[in-house]
Scaffold this active site. Structure first.
Site, PDB file in Angstrom:
ATOM      1  CG  ASP A  13      21.628   2.354  22.005  1.00 47.34           C
ATOM      2  OD1 ASP A  13      22.436   3.241  21.725  1.00 47.34           O
ATOM      3  OD2 ASP A  13      20.944   1.756  21.147  1.00 47.34           O
ATOM      4  CG  HIS A  41      29.565   7.150  24.929  1.00 41.98           C
ATOM      5  ND1 HIS A  41      30.298   6.368  24.069  1.00 41.98           N
ATOM      6  CD2 HIS A  41      30.450   7.965  25.544  1.00 41.98           C
ATOM      7  CE1 HIS A  41      31.579   6.694  24.169  1.00 41.98           C
ATOM      8  NE2 HIS A  41      31.700   7.652  25.045  1.00 41.98           N
ATOM      9  CB  THR A 241      27.910  -2.839  13.705  1.00 44.31           C
ATOM     10  OG1 THR A 241      28.606  -1.680  13.247  1.00 44.31           O
ATOM     11  CG2 THR A 241      28.834  -3.735  14.511  1.00 44.31           C
ATOM     12  NE  ARG A 305      18.565   5.002  13.602  1.00 47.54           N
ATOM     13  CZ  ARG A 305      19.093   3.961  12.963  1.00 47.54           C
ATOM     14  NH1 ARG A 305      18.427   3.380  11.979  1.00 47.54           N
ATOM     15  NH2 ARG A 305      20.277   3.493  13.306  1.00 47.54           N
TER      16      ARG A 305
END
Length: 432
Positions: A13, A41, A241, A305
């Site tokens: 982000d 994005h 991840t 979120r």
């Protein structure tokens, strides 16, 4: 002229979408090399917002070739939905502007289900990772376990049933153990058959395509997803991840040699954010944290979120510079800091009474590490839309210089708003 790899230097982000879009105008080919549709994005072009999760950013620019490499795990349903969504916005995606690696792994419905089942179970025991429940991790598990269904398998219906049998031998054993109903062979075959005609036209031998284009002098932009601190090896494990997100993966995830990578650009937010679970030494639960979240519109593109916010952590970014071999950074969202009386930067941590200059890999030690800050004077003037150093307040320039010194890498680009042209160019990565 060189190729460019774009990676996030924090927990994702960081504003990669805008920077990749800005760079894609200079590139001939834009390549995704890891991850899936779990990180999105937003691109703003001529006032129109395009939300991408799986497709490379170059797909929205005419004359560019977008490539999804072998390191990506592909949900065919998500791919088709994203292509259709862009079509509704007037962007046509065809085999002429999108190519997909024949050896890329597919995400199936059983992967998404397993991801959700595990997260629900972990939530009850207090051990959840905070995944997006999109099947990314389970798909990578099958890839490493050598039982994955790959894009090329959609074209070979004769051998597909045996591969589905192998896949279900594993997954149905898991499902029985978790108290879930088994999945039928027919259900998976039907799922694959339903997407084959839409996916196969994009299939190509990507390593060969990229090698051929490289030899012809094409400019290649490698677009990373997530961020370095979410890397399966170098991140804050287990809150990471399921793929390698560092620059070296651009080679492995596309089939090009490391010598072809060129300039490594680390996208770096002027403060720090994180989505989901995991350690965050500089997190702010106070008014400043709320200010950063609201001013920076810190909500996930994919999940919606709310992101956790905190001060800039130079110690963590310094590690990212080393792990990626970052040549220079693109510092984003400097404008979000406008109006704060003072700014803090983490330069290290204290652990067991000792000061250390990096975050330990141990989960237990990460929980105990406390940030060590330096404090800088803030600025009241606006930096929004600045396109030259002369338009920046003196204290903002001082902040940027301090960041450069602490992380050991220069600022190549400076972003001062979501608009692509509100960028101060110091070094053009393609010309370095």
């Amino acid at each position: 002229m060189t190729n460019v790899v774009v990676v996030g230097s924090q927990w994702g982000d960081e504003g990669k979408g805008k920077i990749v879009d800005w760079l894609s105008e200079r590139a001939d080919i834009v390549v995704r090399f890891q991850g899936g549709h779990n990180a999105g994005h937003t691109l703003v072009i001529d006032g129109v917002s395009y939300k991408l999760s799986l497709l490379p950013s170059g797909v929205v620019r005419s004359g560019k070739l977008a490539v999804i490499g072998n390191g990506v795990v592909i949900d065919p349903h998500a791919l088709i939905a994203e292509i259709d969504r862009l079509a509704a916005q007037g962007v046509t995606v065809t085999p002429q502007n999108l190519r997909i690696a024949d050896n890329a792994t597919l995400i199936l419905s059983l992967h998404r289900e397993l991801d959700g089942i595990r997260e629900d179970a972990a939530s009850n025991s207090g051990t959840k990772i905070g995944t997006t429940r999109r099947g990314i991790g389970p798909a990578y598990e099958d890839k490493v376990g050598r039982r994955a269904i790959r894009v090329m398998d959609l074209a070979d219906l004769d051998t597909l049933p045996a591969k589905v049998d192998r896949l279900l031998t594993h997954h149905n054993a898991l499902r029985r153990g978790l108290g879930e109903a088994e999945i039928s062979h027919r259900a998976i075959m039907d799922e694959l058959s339903s997407v084959a005609a839409r996916v196969l036209p994009f299939m190509d031998t990507i390593w060969l395509l990229l090698d051929r284009e490289r030899r012809k002098g094409a400019r290649i932009l490698f677009e990373g997803a997530q961020g370095t601190l979410l890397d399966i090896d170098h991140g804050t494990y287990p809150f990471v991840t399921s793929s390698n997100t560092v620059a070296g993966q651009a080679a492995a995830g596309s089939g090009m040699g490391p010598g072809s990578l060129g300039y490594i650009l680390g996208i770096t937010k002027a403060y720090t954010t994180r989505v989901g679970e995991g350690p965050f030494p500089t997190e702010l639960d106070d008014e400043v944290g709320r200010f950063l979240g609201e001013r920076g519109h810190e909500f996930g593109t994919v999940t919606g979120r709310k992101r956790r916010c905190g001060w800039f952590d130079a110690a963590l970014v310094r590690q990212s510079v080393a792990a990626n071999g970052i040549t220079g950074i693109a510092l984003t969202k400097l404008d979000v800091l406008d109006g704060l009386d003072e700014l803090k930067i983490c330069v290290g941590y204290t652990l067991d009474g000792q000061q250390i200059d990096h975050l330990p890999a141990s989960q237990a030690q990460q929980a105990l590490a406390k940030p060590v800050y330096i404090t800088l004077e803030g600025w009241k003037e606006s930096t929004v839309g600045a396109r030259s150093w002369a338009e920046l307040p003196a204290q903002a320039i001082k902040y940027v210089r301090q960041v450069e010194e602490l992380i050991g890498a220069p600022v190549a680009l400076l972003s001062t708003s979501p608009e692509r042209d509100d960028t101060i160019l110091v070094t053009d990565p393609f010309e370095d």
